[in-house]
Design a protein around this motif. Structure first.
Motif, PDB file in Angstrom:
ATOM      1  N   PHE A  96      53.540   5.902  94.875  1.00 29.05           N
ATOM      2  CA  PHE A  96      54.113   5.903  96.161  1.00 29.05           C
ATOM      3  C   PHE A  96      54.517   7.247  96.867  1.00 29.05           C
ATOM      4  N   GLY A 323      53.237  -6.264  95.143  1.00 29.32           N
ATOM      5  CA  GLY A 323      52.023  -5.624  94.955  1.00 29.32           C
ATOM      6  C   GLY A 323      50.964  -5.970  96.246  1.00 29.32           C
ATOM      7  N   VAL A 324      51.296  -6.145  97.366  1.00 26.54           N
ATOM      8  CA  VAL A 324      50.462  -6.356  98.239  1.00 26.54           C
ATOM      9  C   VAL A 324      50.386  -5.040  99.064  1.00 26.54           C
ATOM     10  N   ARG A 325      51.564  -4.385  99.559  1.00 27.69           N
ATOM     11  CA  ARG A 325      51.486  -3.610 100.613  1.00 27.69           C
ATOM     12  C   ARG A 325      51.709  -2.195  99.982  1.00 27.69           C
ATOM     13  N   PHE A 326      52.441  -2.061  99.392  1.00 26.64           N
ATOM     14  CA  PHE A 326      52.464  -0.586  98.419  1.00 26.64           C
ATOM     15  C   PHE A 326      53.035  -0.670  97.162  1.00 26.64           C
ATOM     16  N   GLY A 327      52.984   0.266  96.310  1.00 21.36           N
ATOM     17  CA  GLY A 327      53.446   0.098  94.848  1.00 21.36           C
ATOM     18  C   GLY A 327      52.462  -0.499  93.938  1.00 21.36           C
ATOM     19  N   ARG A 329      50.179  -2.606  91.697  1.00 19.31           N
ATOM     20  CA  ARG A 329      49.383  -3.936  91.718  1.00 19.31           C
ATOM     21  C   ARG A 329      48.828  -4.167  90.357  1.00 19.31           C
TER      22      ARG A 329
END
Lengths: 484, 95
Positions: A96, A323-327, A329
């Motif tokens: 990030f 796990g969708v927008r950032f960070g 997955r």
């Protein structure tokens, strides 16, 4: 030069004795030399630091410098720093790069302070030993077989080893004061709402508060002058004038009324620590303070109540990591549910998962009243204890932590024992009060902290009380042998 | 109050948290111990106590309903694991 206080460094920068580029280079070299052993920095921002230092040198020549212009500083890796990796000590945020800047770090940059890097911490600030970090444990500079405390363990170890002259930390249940005590530094948790939480990754929003980690109370005042203040981007920020925190440092403390809560000196306190604290209180009496025993009857309820409120808020705050927008997955999710559960299962460490589980449990259908609502009621009782106490005393004193720094791994497998190491600090967060930890001596070569708790927005008095003690003693100037 | 394996599985589901089957007994122990600590709260009579939501009992500040943020979609989506045409991609939800 590396053992000087910020007040001294600021004078050296102004007189031209040293430039910010030279000072920054010196600290970067110390970081390279010692960080591999201590592990207190997650990221070292060398290029940005040297650029900021050069700009600070121009500003110092130009005459519009602030007391922090050109001063190197380390920021806890919980503050979003634009364009710089911001991990919060978690695998979840290992990739990030923050797209915006926290108010707190932005204010330091605007004052001309030079960020050296981002410091290690317990994952999402959940821990009291810095052992829950994805990036590994931090070592205590006083004894590298021991923990520095947590969760601001990296910030505190960096300052204690003189790998930064000051650092920022955050305190949800003691995360500035407990490590400051275990590493022999001055740490201040301000009143809730005094420092903006914007861009500070949330753990328990009704408890989190940022503050300074420094050698001296005078330095803490200089940092508070930058950090404190209203921010419309933080809905819990308090609209209230910010005083000059250095203005009252030199006031006499003749007649200061100190309350000693009998609950803080019971059987749970190590007797060697009790002796150090008693000696510090004697020193205050010699300075003209008057001591009185008080009672905070709900003290024992602070830890149980905290372990409802903090996990409940944590489970809510950490639901944003999906796990969708950032960070992080997971690889090859087979459906949306699998994407959520595996990304979170892989991205979070054991302590964070434990707290999400507790928080989800106490907030689940049918349990809300028995746990969260009950905890909020007890929180009021804890606050009222303090309110009653401050009708008769000016400050409250006691130990910051029940023991000196413990050995790495000693409490790692027993969450409840670890939680109880914050027994003296947690009630302060529950009530939203300001409190400082200041070095008060040693037991077997390990530092001991004296906690000074103040009334709401009484940071100036706390710093005054700490500064007067530091004029009469030199515990705060001790440096571990290897880092002198 | 103690929890059992069924509770752990249910809470993990609610929390959208994958937990290793082998770790479930440890969660049972840890959570039961933490809840035993928390149980001390029940000894206190709080019937007449008003819950405290904010340490300073502050009310939520209101602001004018105006747009204050600029569009930074591309910038924020650059951080996402998978995007396409301005959309965040997830596994198929509707058949």
């Amino acid at each position: 030069m590396h053992t000087k206080t910020i007040a001294q460094l600021s004078a050296a920068l102004r007189s031209g004795e040293i430039s910010s580029v030279e000072l920054t280079t010196l600290f970067l070299a110390r970081i390279k030399q010692h960080n591999p052993a201590l592990n207190c920095y997650i990221s070292i921002t060398e290029a940005q630091a040297l650029e900021a230092a050069a700009a600070a040198d121009q500003r110092l020549k130009g005459g519009d410098a602030t007391p922090l212009t050109g001063i190197p500083i380390a920021h806890k890796d919980i503050f979003c720093t634009e364009g710089v990796k911001t991990t919060c000590g978690s695998k979840m945020l290992d990739n990030f790069i923050a797209p915006y800047e926290s108010t707190c770090t932005a204010k330091f940059a605007a004052a001309g302070a030079v960020m050296l890097g981002k410091t290690n911490m317990d994952e999402f600030a959940m821990g009291s030993s810095n052992e829950t970090s994805y990036y590994g444990a931090v070592k205590n500079p006083w004894d590298q077989g021991r923990v520095p405390g947590g969760s601001s363990g990296g910030s505190v170890a960096a300052v204690a080893a003189r790998l930064a002259p000051a650092a920022t930390g955050t305190d949800t249940g003691g995360s500035i004061r407990q490590p400051a005590a275990l590493c022999g530094l001055t740490g201040l948790k301000p009143t809730y709402g005094r420092v903006s939480r914007y861009g500070m990754i949330a753990f328990a929003s009704s408890l989190d508060q940022a503050g300074p980690v420094t050698y001296s109370a005078e330095d803490a005042a200089l940092l508070m002058n930058v950090m404190a203040g209203f921010d419309e981007r933080d809905s819990t920020s308090v609209e209230r004038e910010v005083p000059d925190y250095t203005a009252e440092l030199t006031n006499s403390i003749e007649g200061l009324k100190i309350g000693l809560p009998k609950e803080y000196f019971d059987d749970g306190l190590d007797e060697n620590i009790a002796r150090v604290i008693e000696r510090a209180i004697k020193a205050y009496e010699a300075l003209g303070a008057v001591v009185k025993e008080i009672s905070l009857p709900n003290t024992a309820l602070a830890v149980p109540t905290y372990y409802v409120v903090a996990p409940a808020e944590c489970s809510t705050n950490l639901s944003r990591f999906d796990g969708v927008r950032f960070g992080h997955r997971c690889d090859d999710p087979k459906d949306l549910f699998d994407l959520y559960t595996r990304s979170r299962g892989e991205g979070f460490g054991a302590e964070v998962k434990r707290r999400i589980m507790i928080g989800t449990y106490v907030l689940s259908a049918g349990y809300y009243d028995a746990y969260y609502l009950k905890a909020q009621k007890i929180r009021r009782l804890i606050s009222e204890d303090f309110r009653a106490a401050f009708e008769t005393v000016d400050v409250i004193m006691g130990p910051t932590a029940p023991s000196t720094a413990f050995k790495l791994g000693e409490k790692a497998d027993d969450p409840v024992t670890m939680y109880l190491s914050d027994i003296y600090t947690i009630a302060v967060n529950m009530a939203g009060l300001p409190a400082a930890s200041i070095p008060a001596g040693f037991v077997d070569g390990l530092p001991v902290g004296l906690q000074v708790i103040g009334n709401y927005f009484d940071e100036s008095r706390l710093l005054n009380v700490a500064h007067q003690y530091q004029q009469a003693t030199d515990w705060h100037l001790q440096v571990p042998a290897e880092f002198q | 109050m103690s929890v059992d394996q069924t509770d752990i599985t249910k809470v993990a589901l609610l929390a959208r948290l994958e937990i290793d089957e082998a770790d479930v007994p440890q969660y049972v122990d840890n959570l039961s111990n933490i809840l035993a600590l928390v149980e001390q709260m029940s000894e206190v009579d709080t019937d007449s106590v008003v819950p405290m939501a904010h340490p300073l009992d502050a009310a939520q500040r209101l602001r004018a309903d105006e747009v204050t943020e600029v569009d930074q979609r591309d910038r924020f989506q650059a951080l996402a694991p998978q995007v396409e045409a301005g959309l965040y991609l997830v596994p198929k939800v509707i058949e």
